[in-house]
Design a protein around this motif. Structure first.
Motif, mmCIF file in Angstrom:
data_model
loop_
_atom_site.group_PDB
_atom_site.id
_atom_site.type_symbol
_atom_site.label_atom_id
_atom_site.label_comp_id
_atom_site.label_asym_id
_atom_site.label_seq_id
_atom_site.Cartn_x
_atom_site.Cartn_y
_atom_site.Cartn_z
ATOM 1 N N SER A 305 0.841 -1.215 0.000
ATOM 2 C CA SER A 305 0.000 0.000 0.000
ATOM 3 C C SER A 305 0.868 1.254 0.000
ATOM 4 O O SER A 305 0.461 2.308 -0.521
ATOM 5 C CB SER A 305 -0.932 0.017 1.221
ATOM 6 O OG SER A 305 -0.183 -0.016 2.438
ATOM 7 N N SER A 306 2.090 1.111 0.545
ATOM 8 C CA SER A 306 3.036 2.242 0.547
ATOM 9 C C SER A 306 4.456 1.705 0.682
ATOM 10 O O SER A 306 4.665 0.569 1.144
ATOM 11 C CB SER A 306 2.714 3.199 1.703
ATOM 12 O OG SER A 306 2.852 2.547 2.965
ATOM 13 N N MET A 307 5.450 2.530 0.317
ATOM 14 C CA MET A 307 6.855 2.124 0.379
ATOM 15 C C MET A 307 7.623 3.147 1.207
ATOM 16 O O MET A 307 7.404 4.349 1.053
ATOM 17 C CB MET A 307 7.444 2.020 -1.029
ATOM 18 C CG MET A 307 6.758 0.958 -1.888
ATOM 19 S SD MET A 307 7.418 0.891 -3.559
ATOM 20 C CE MET A 307 6.796 2.453 -4.190
ATOM 21 N N ASN A 308 8.554 2.675 2.032
ATOM 22 C CA ASN A 308 9.322 3.556 2.906
ATOM 23 C C ASN A 308 10.777 3.714 2.457
ATOM 24 O O ASN A 308 11.543 4.403 3.132
ATOM 25 C CB ASN A 308 9.308 3.054 4.346
ATOM 26 C CG ASN A 308 7.922 3.042 4.973
ATOM 27 O OD1 ASN A 308 6.949 3.524 4.377
ATOM 28 N ND2 ASN A 308 7.794 2.532 6.183
ATOM 29 N N VAL A 309 11.200 3.122 1.339
ATOM 30 C CA VAL A 309 12.605 3.162 0.887
ATOM 31 C C VAL A 309 12.647 3.524 -0.580
ATOM 32 O O VAL A 309 11.610 3.518 -1.271
ATOM 33 C CB VAL A 309 13.298 1.784 1.134
ATOM 34 C CG1 VAL A 309 13.475 1.531 2.616
ATOM 35 C CG2 VAL A 309 12.544 0.672 0.430
ATOM 36 N N SER A 310 13.834 3.822 -1.028
ATOM 37 C CA SER A 310 14.045 4.147 -2.442
ATOM 38 C C SER A 310 15.242 3.361 -2.961
ATOM 39 O O SER A 310 16.035 2.796 -2.200
ATOM 40 C CB SER A 310 14.290 5.643 -2.589
ATOM 41 O OG SER A 310 15.406 6.042 -1.813
ATOM 42 N N ALA A 311 15.404 3.310 -4.273
ATOM 43 C CA ALA A 311 16.465 2.533 -4.908
ATOM 44 C C ALA A 311 17.831 3.028 -4.468
ATOM 45 O O ALA A 311 18.059 4.234 -4.316
ATOM 46 C CB ALA A 311 16.322 2.621 -6.416
ATOM 47 N N GLY A 312 18.743 2.083 -4.203
ATOM 48 C CA GLY A 312 20.108 2.377 -3.785
ATOM 49 C C GLY A 312 20.277 2.498 -2.302
ATOM 50 O O GLY A 312 21.406 2.665 -1.810
ATOM 51 N N GLN A 313 19.202 2.392 -1.555
ATOM 52 C CA GLN A 313 19.289 2.549 -0.103
ATOM 53 C C GLN A 313 19.724 1.229 0.550
ATOM 54 O O GLN A 313 19.296 0.155 0.172
ATOM 55 C CB GLN A 313 17.934 2.987 0.445
ATOM 56 C CG GLN A 313 17.929 3.255 1.920
ATOM 57 C CD GLN A 313 16.549 3.697 2.420
ATOM 58 O OE1 GLN A 313 15.645 4.072 1.627
ATOM 59 N NE2 GLN A 313 16.373 3.706 3.720
ATOM 60 N N LYS A 314 20.583 1.366 1.589
ATOM 61 C CA LYS A 314 21.027 0.218 2.372
ATOM 62 C C LYS A 314 20.078 -0.001 3.536
ATOM 63 O O LYS A 314 19.705 0.954 4.235
ATOM 64 C CB LYS A 314 22.429 0.446 2.921
ATOM 65 C CG LYS A 314 23.513 0.625 1.883
ATOM 66 C CD LYS A 314 23.864 -0.716 1.191
ATOM 67 C CE LYS A 314 25.043 -0.556 0.227
ATOM 68 N NZ LYS A 314 25.396 -1.813 -0.448
ATOM 69 N N VAL A 315 19.687 -1.246 3.736
ATOM 70 C CA VAL A 315 18.800 -1.568 4.850
ATOM 71 C C VAL A 315 19.392 -2.726 5.640
ATOM 72 O O VAL A 315 20.255 -3.476 5.148
ATOM 73 C CB VAL A 315 17.388 -1.948 4.346
ATOM 74 C CG1 VAL A 315 16.710 -0.772 3.660
ATOM 75 C CG2 VAL A 315 17.434 -3.149 3.426
ATOM 76 N N THR A 316 18.899 -2.875 6.857
ATOM 77 C CA THR A 316 19.347 -3.967 7.721
ATOM 78 C C THR A 316 18.169 -4.877 8.050
ATOM 79 O O THR A 316 17.006 -4.558 7.784
ATOM 80 C CB THR A 316 19.943 -3.403 9.027
ATOM 81 O OG1 THR A 316 18.926 -2.637 9.703
ATOM 82 C CG2 THR A 316 21.173 -2.569 8.745
ATOM 83 N N THR A 317 18.515 -6.028 8.641
ATOM 84 C CA THR A 317 17.493 -7.033 8.976
ATOM 85 C C THR A 317 16.478 -6.432 9.949
ATOM 86 O O THR A 317 16.852 -5.832 10.948
ATOM 87 C CB THR A 317 18.163 -8.289 9.604
ATOM 88 O OG1 THR A 317 19.118 -8.814 8.699
ATOM 89 C CG2 THR A 317 17.117 -9.329 9.929
ATOM 90 N N GLY A 318 15.167 -6.623 9.622
ATOM 91 C CA GLY A 318 14.089 -6.155 10.475
ATOM 92 C C GLY A 318 13.671 -4.717 10.246
ATOM 93 O O GLY A 318 12.664 -4.254 10.833
#
Length: 361
Positions: A305-318
């Motif tokens: 329904s919605s997205m909180n990140v954008s392309a190229g972003q680094k994320v971690t587990t959880g």
């Protein structure tokens, strides 16, 4: 050597009656000379006689010699030759050194006083054969009084046969004992081999079991460790669609992912650390976020329904990367998750992949 006394000068001249009426004028005195007594040279045929022929011939010869000596060593023949003396050796010195003839085995009967021809021959054979009856006897036989040579020989043969039989029996018994020992050794070796194989099999089974347990433990530890670095995308959900499920509602003819049904707005978390490769609209997938892990695996989060990140972003587990929605080709709010190892277009079962990462569904 002693010489016989000279022959008398006067010789007895037999009359006509002594020679069957022959005229005594045709006879004359004969005296042997060197020429007349010279031996005839050449080979002579000697007639062999059996039994006591030698003894009898010697006896006859001895009688002839005695008669000639008794007559003064002179024989009469035609002619008037003077008598010639014959020298005889003195045998007394030789005869004194010889043993008594009767003491020699088998000789006594040859010079016995029995004048009968058959008796002398029988006695000679008996006397000569008598010593042979004890020739095959041993000292033990003589001490035991055994005089029968045949019986002694038979007893000795029987004893030898018994000894040979005993030796044969001993050899058979020894061979049987050796065969028994060999068989026992083979059986013991077979039992030992079987025991060693059994022990080896038990050791191998124990080792295999220990290895399996160790592997299981290691896997559990790995999964536990992975569980700390991996997580499920939503905390509360219901699985409504599985990988490979056939249906006409999917363009490929089967379901290509795993559906987590949850209320709209439920937070969607990053399953593992990585980089956001895509974040946007994707047609039938609605709003989709593609998370690329360090090994190249791509995780697709669809129908948000919605997205909180954008392309190229680094994320971690959880980390929250979006929320559950019903965008795209859907029948209700849910998260459609796909797993593409190496970025391949064809995905794998997300449920199996998550379990491999230590997650329980």
């Amino acid at each position: 050597m002693a010489s016989n006394r000279p022959a008398p000068q006067g010789a007895y001249v037999p009359n006509d009656d002594d020679f069957g009426g022959y005229d005594d004028d045709s006879w004359e005195e004969w005296n042997p000379t060197e020429e007349s007594i010279r031996p005839v040279r050449g080979r002579h045929r000697v007639h062999k006689r059996g039994g006591g022929g030698l003894a009898r011939s010697s006896t006859v010869l001895g009688v002839g010699v005695i008669a000639a000596v008794g007559a003064g060593g002179i024989a009469t023949a035609q002619g008037g030759k003077p008598p010639v003396s014959i020298a005889m050796p003195d045998m007394s010195a030789v005869t004194d050194s010889l043993p008594e003839a009767k003491s020699l085995p088998g000789v006594g009967s040859l010079i016995s006083d029995d004048s009968s021809g058959s008796g002398s021959a029988d006695n000679a054979v008996t006397t000569a054969a008598a010593p042979l009856s004890a020739a095959g006897l041993s000292t033990a036989d003589t001490e035991q009084g055994t005089t029968d040579a045949g019986e002694a020989l038979r007893a000795r043969i029987m004893e030898q046969a018994e000894n040979q039989q005993d030796q044969a029996d001993a050899a058979v018994q020894k061979a049987a004992e050796e065969a028994a020992v060999k068989q026992a050794a083979e059986q013991a070796a077979a039992k030992q081999t079987a025991a060693e194989k059994k022990i080896a099999a038990e050791k191998a089974a124990a080792k295999k079991k220990a290895e399996a347990e160790a592997k299981k433990k290691a896997e559990a530890e790995r999964l536990a460790k992975l569980a700390k670095s991996y997580t499920l995308p939503v905390a509360s959900y219901t699985l409504t669609g599985t990988f490979g499920q056939p249906g006409s509602m999917w363009s490929s003819g089967y379901h290509t992912g795993l559906d987590f049904a949850a209320p709209t707005g439920t937070p969607i978390k990053a399953i593992h650390s990585g980089t956001i490769k895509e974040a946007g609209w994707a047609g039938a997938y609605g709003y989709r976020t593609v998370l690329e892990l360090d090994d190249g695996t791509e995780l697709w989060f669809c129908h948000q329904s919605s997205m909180n990140v954008s392309a190229g972003q680094k994320v971690t587990t959880g980390e929250v990367i979006g929320r559950v929605g019903a965008t795209g080709n859907v029948t209700g709010a849910h998260l459609h998750l796909e797993v593409h190892p190496g970025g391949d277009a064809t995905g794998v079962d997300p449920a199996a992949w998550l379990r491999g990462k230590g997650q329980s569904l």
